[in-house]
Design an enzyme around this catalytic site. Sequence first.
Site, PDB file in Angstrom:
ATOM      1  N   SER A 142      38.241  41.928  27.165  1.00 18.67           N
ATOM      2  CA  SER A 142      39.223  42.392  28.133  1.00 18.67           C
ATOM      3  C   SER A 142      39.281  41.473  29.354  1.00 18.67           C
ATOM      4  O   SER A 142      39.562  40.290  29.233  1.00 18.67           O
ATOM      5  CB  SER A 142      38.914  43.832  28.531  1.00 18.67           C
ATOM      6  OG  SER A 142      39.935  44.378  29.332  1.00 18.67           O
ATOM      7  N   ASP A 299      46.032  41.114  31.549  1.00 18.16           N
ATOM      8  CA  ASP A 299      44.672  40.608  31.334  1.00 18.16           C
ATOM      9  C   ASP A 299      44.606  39.889  29.985  1.00 18.16           C
ATOM     10  O   ASP A 299      45.592  39.879  29.234  1.00 18.16           O
ATOM     11  CB  ASP A 299      43.648  41.731  31.449  1.00 18.16           C
ATOM     12  CG  ASP A 299      43.845  42.849  30.451  1.00 18.16           C
ATOM     13  OD1 ASP A 299      44.918  42.927  29.839  1.00 18.16           O
ATOM     14  OD2 ASP A 299      42.922  43.662  30.278  1.00 18.16           O
ATOM     15  N   ASP A 301      43.554  40.395  26.993  1.00 20.40           N
ATOM     16  CA  ASP A 301      43.982  41.067  25.755  1.00 20.40           C
ATOM     17  C   ASP A 301      45.255  41.873  25.954  1.00 20.40           C
ATOM     18  O   ASP A 301      45.665  42.630  25.073  1.00 20.40           O
ATOM     19  CB  ASP A 301      42.865  41.936  25.171  1.00 20.40           C
ATOM     20  CG  ASP A 301      42.498  43.115  26.055  1.00 20.40           C
ATOM     21  OD1 ASP A 301      42.571  42.984  27.283  1.00 20.40           O
ATOM     22  OD2 ASP A 301      42.120  44.166  25.501  1.00 20.40           O
ATOM     23  N   ASP A 303      46.381  44.449  27.507  1.00 17.57           N
ATOM     24  CA  ASP A 303      46.556  45.903  27.467  1.00 17.57           C
ATOM     25  C   ASP A 303      46.726  46.482  28.874  1.00 17.57           C
ATOM     26  O   ASP A 303      47.069  47.650  29.013  1.00 17.57           O
ATOM     27  CB  ASP A 303      45.408  46.591  26.717  1.00 17.57           C
ATOM     28  CG  ASP A 303      44.041  46.362  27.356  1.00 17.57           C
ATOM     29  OD1 ASP A 303      43.926  45.529  28.280  1.00 17.57           O
ATOM     30  OD2 ASP A 303      43.081  47.007  26.901  1.00 17.57           O
TER      31      ASP A 303
END
Length: 555
Positions: A142, A299, A301, A303
Site C-alpha cells: 500500500s 497510493d 496500489d 485503492d
Amino acid sequence: MSETEKYLEWKQFVRDEELAADLANIEGNESEIFDRFFKSLDFGTAGLRGVLGAGTNRMNIYTVRQATQGLANYLNGKKSGASVAIAYDTRKNSEKFAKDAAAVLSANGIKVWLYGAPAPTPMLSYAVRERFCDAGIVVTASHNPAKYNGYKVYGSDGCQISPEVAAEITEEIKRVDVLKGAAICDFDAAAAEKKIVIIPDSFWRRYYARVIKEGVDRTHHCDNELTVVYTPLNGTGAIPVVNALSLAGFGNISMVREQERPDSAFTTCPFPNPELKEALSLALAQAQREGADIVLATDPDADRVGVASREADGSFRLFSGNEIGVLLLDFICRARLENNNMPENPVAVRSLVSSRLADAVAEHYGAEMRRVFTGFRFIGKVIAELEEQKSPERFIFGFEESCGYLSGTYVRDKDGIDASLLICEMANYWKMRKTTLGEALENIQSEFGRYYDFQDNFYCEGAEGANRIAAIMSDLRRNPLTSVCGKAVEKAKDFAPEANMIEYTLEGGCGFIVRPSGTEPKIKIYYSVKADSEAAVKAQGEALKTEVTKLLGLD
C-alpha cells in the site's frame, strides 16, 4: 532452534544472489540477526507485510512461498479445482513474488488468473468476483515506504479474509518449512499449459466501464470544464485512473511526469501516502503553475485517494480523508436526489474511527448510517447483507478516514479509481455553481456542526516496538482512564476480541480511540472534537492530543 541457528541454516541453503548477499552483510550482527529471525512474519486479515530482506521476519521469496503453500493447503482442503486471482503493484520484487505465488499454486493443482502488469488492489477484488475465484492475492504494501512489501489474501466474496479464515490459513502456514516446504513449478511451462492465465486487456476495459457506471452527475458536459493534476505516486493508478476519467469525459488531466512511471524506490516521495502533503508536493506545484482546479493522488496500489483543490484566494487546500468522505456523501445524496435516482432506504457506511459529521449529513438526506470496524471488509460485509436481502442498490457510499472510498457493489474494497471519478464529478458540480470544495465543506459545517477529526501516529518498530504497543494496550485495560483534560470519561468501550481498539467518550461529546495498526509497526490515536468555532475546536483538539500523548507515555 535459536535465531543464530536459523540464520546459519538460511545462509547455507539460500542461493538467491540478493538474499545471500543480505545474509552475508549481517554476519556477526547479533541484534540484526535476532530481529530477522526471532519470529515469522505475522499472517492476519491483512496477510503479510514487512521489510524486504532475508529472514523469517522479512518479505522474501521464501516467506511468500511458505504463505502461498499454506493458502494452497487450505483451499485444497475445502474443495478440488480451486482457482485464485493474483495482482501486484509497482514495488520492488512485487512481480517476482506474484509469479512465485502463481507457480506455487499451480504446482498444487490450483488454477491462477494473473494480471500481466501492475494492477490496483480494487481490480484484484473485481477479478475474484468476475472470475468466480475461491481466493485472491495482491502483492502490495500500500502506502508504506519503499523498504516494505506485502501480501494480502482475499476470499471468494472479494473481501479481505476474516480473522477466522486467517487463523486457519496461519495454521497451515506453520506446517510448511519456510525454506523447503513449498511445492513450486516452472512459471513459463504452467502458463503455456494455461494453468496460469494472464488476464487480458478486455478485462481491464470491462472494469473501466463498470467504474463509469458509478457516476452520479451526468447533467453537465465535463470536457474543458474541470482541470485536474494527477499523480499515481509511481504506482498502479497511472493507466486505470486516466483511462476511466477520460472515458467519463474528463479530458483535462495533467500527469506529474516524475511520478507517472513505476519507481520502486519512490525517489520523489519516500512516503507515498496520499494523506501527506509532502507526497503531493510535486503535484501541488504543478497545479499552481498550470492553474488547475484540483489535485488527485493515488497510493501505489491505487485503492486510496488524496485530494487538494484550488480555493477562492488561489491557494490549494489539502483535504483529510474525513473531509472528502463527508463531501462525497453530501454530493452523492444531493446529486441522486436531483436526478431522481436515490434508492429507497439508502445506506451509507463509515468506519468507527471516521468523522461523526457524516452521521448528521446522512440523517439530513434520509440515509441510514452504519458504523463498522476499521477495515474495508466490514463495509463489504454490509454490502453482502444488503445483497442477501435482495436490495444491494440501497448501498450508496462507504468510507474510511484513511482516504478510502467506494460507491458501488462491483468490488468489496476501497477503490481509488471509482473515488477519483466521483471526486471529479463533485468538483465539477461545485465549479458550475461557482463554489470551491472548501466553501462546500464550510457550508456543511455551518449547517451540521464544526467537527475536528484528526489522528496521531507513533511508530514502534522491531521486537521492542511491538512489546511497547502491547504494553500500552494492556495497561489501558488494567488501569482504565477515568478523566482526560479535566473531563470525565463517560464511556469506555473495549472492542476486544473482535478488534484491538478502545474508544473513549468524554463529557461534552469529544473523545478518542486508541488502536494499534494492523499493517504497520505503529499505534494510532483518533481524536474527535466538536465546538462552536474553528478556533475553539482546534484548541480543544490540541489540548486533548497533548494530554492523551502524555497519559500513554508517548510524549
